[in-house]
Design an enzyme around this catalytic site. Sequence first.
Site, PDB file in Angstrom:
ATOM      1  N   ASN A  86       0.858  -1.179   0.000  1.00 19.32           N
ATOM      2  CA  ASN A  86       0.000   0.000   0.000  1.00 19.32           C
ATOM      3  C   ASN A  86       0.897   1.233   0.000  1.00 19.32           C
ATOM      4  OD1 ASN A  86       0.535   0.821   2.763  1.00 19.32           O
ATOM      5  ND2 ASN A  86      -0.628  -1.010   3.314  1.00 19.32           N
TER       6      ASN A  86
ATOM      7  N   VAL B  90      -0.748 -10.138   0.928  1.00 19.35           N
ATOM      8  CA  VAL B  90       0.620 -10.428   0.475  1.00 19.35           C
ATOM      9  C   VAL B  90       1.628  -9.608   1.293  1.00 19.35           C
ATOM     10  CG1 VAL B  90       2.202 -10.131  -1.465  1.00 19.35           C
ATOM     11  CG2 VAL B  90      -0.102 -10.998  -1.874  1.00 19.35           C
ATOM     12  N   ASP B  91       1.299  -8.356   1.498  1.00 22.02           N
ATOM     13  CA  ASP B  91       2.182  -7.438   2.209  1.00 22.02           C
ATOM     14  C   ASP B  91       2.517  -7.967   3.606  1.00 22.02           C
ATOM     15  OD1 ASP B  91       3.565  -5.077   2.426  1.00 22.02           O
ATOM     16  OD2 ASP B  91       1.817  -3.793   2.651  1.00 22.02           O
TER      17      ASP B  91
ATOM     18  N   SER C 224      -4.084  -6.332  -6.581  1.00 16.99           N
ATOM     19  CA  SER C 224      -5.382  -5.642  -6.431  1.00 16.99           C
ATOM     20  C   SER C 224      -6.589  -6.568  -6.254  1.00 16.99           C
ATOM     21  CB  SER C 224      -5.675  -4.678  -7.596  1.00 16.99           C
ATOM     22  OG  SER C 224      -4.862  -3.527  -7.512  1.00 16.99           O
TER      23      SER C 224
ATOM     24  N   GLY D 127      -7.239  -8.719  -3.877  1.00 15.16           N
ATOM     25  CA  GLY D 127      -7.577  -9.083  -2.499  1.00 15.16           C
ATOM     26  C   GLY D 127      -8.335  -7.959  -1.824  1.00 15.16           C
TER      27      GLY D 127
ATOM     28  N   TYR E 133      -8.115  -4.950  -2.230  1.00 14.07           N
ATOM     29  CA  TYR E 133      -8.502  -3.889  -3.172  1.00 14.07           C
ATOM     30  C   TYR E 133      -9.618  -4.295  -4.145  1.00 14.07           C
ATOM     31  CZ  TYR E 133      -4.658  -0.917  -1.489  1.00 14.07           C
ATOM     32  OH  TYR E 133      -3.819  -0.146  -0.729  1.00 14.07           O
TER      33      TYR E 133
END
Length: 164
Positions: A24, A33-34, A122, A124, A126
Amino acid sequence: MATIEHVLGDITEQDTDAIVNAANSSLLGGGGVDGAIHRKGGPEILDACRKLRAGHHGGGLKTGQAVATTAGRLKATWVIHTVGPVWSATEDRSQLLADCHHNALKVAKDLGARSIAFPAISTGIYRWPVEDAARIARAATENADIELIRFVLFDEKTLAAYRP
Ligand code: ADP
């Protein structure tokens, strides 16, 4: 022309030179993922992100842009952080999602990476519809100048959408 692979799996387990983080704009961690990358890669990645925030990327990373850090304890050498667009039903943000792929590939090339793994950016938190994200990712990577691109998809439905 790159070899393009599609696998079911966890991006943090990949042995490609670079893995892409669906980050982000704060660059300071998040979910999906982050979160997985920071948890498994250890504090070195967050330290590198903080340094970016203290320097060149003081305002964070804009949607569609990409920047590399160490991959800490992960098998990959680099994490390339990119910020996908949040899905909008009223505004076409497709170009920004394509930009994520183009800019991540450009950063990889500048680093000398020969292989790169992408998650389904994007799709997930998002909320981008998977079939559409897959179409954009495919178009944005088809003529890439790198040896190997591996799409690492977390579930069967996403794998089926990304696999041609
Ligand atoms: P975004 O905020 O860009 O939507 P997310 O991280 O929320 O990013 O999700 C992107 C995609 O990555 C989703 O399809 C999600 O299921 C998937 N995903 C979540 N964790 C992992 C992981 N460890 N490896 C690969 N894909 C993952």
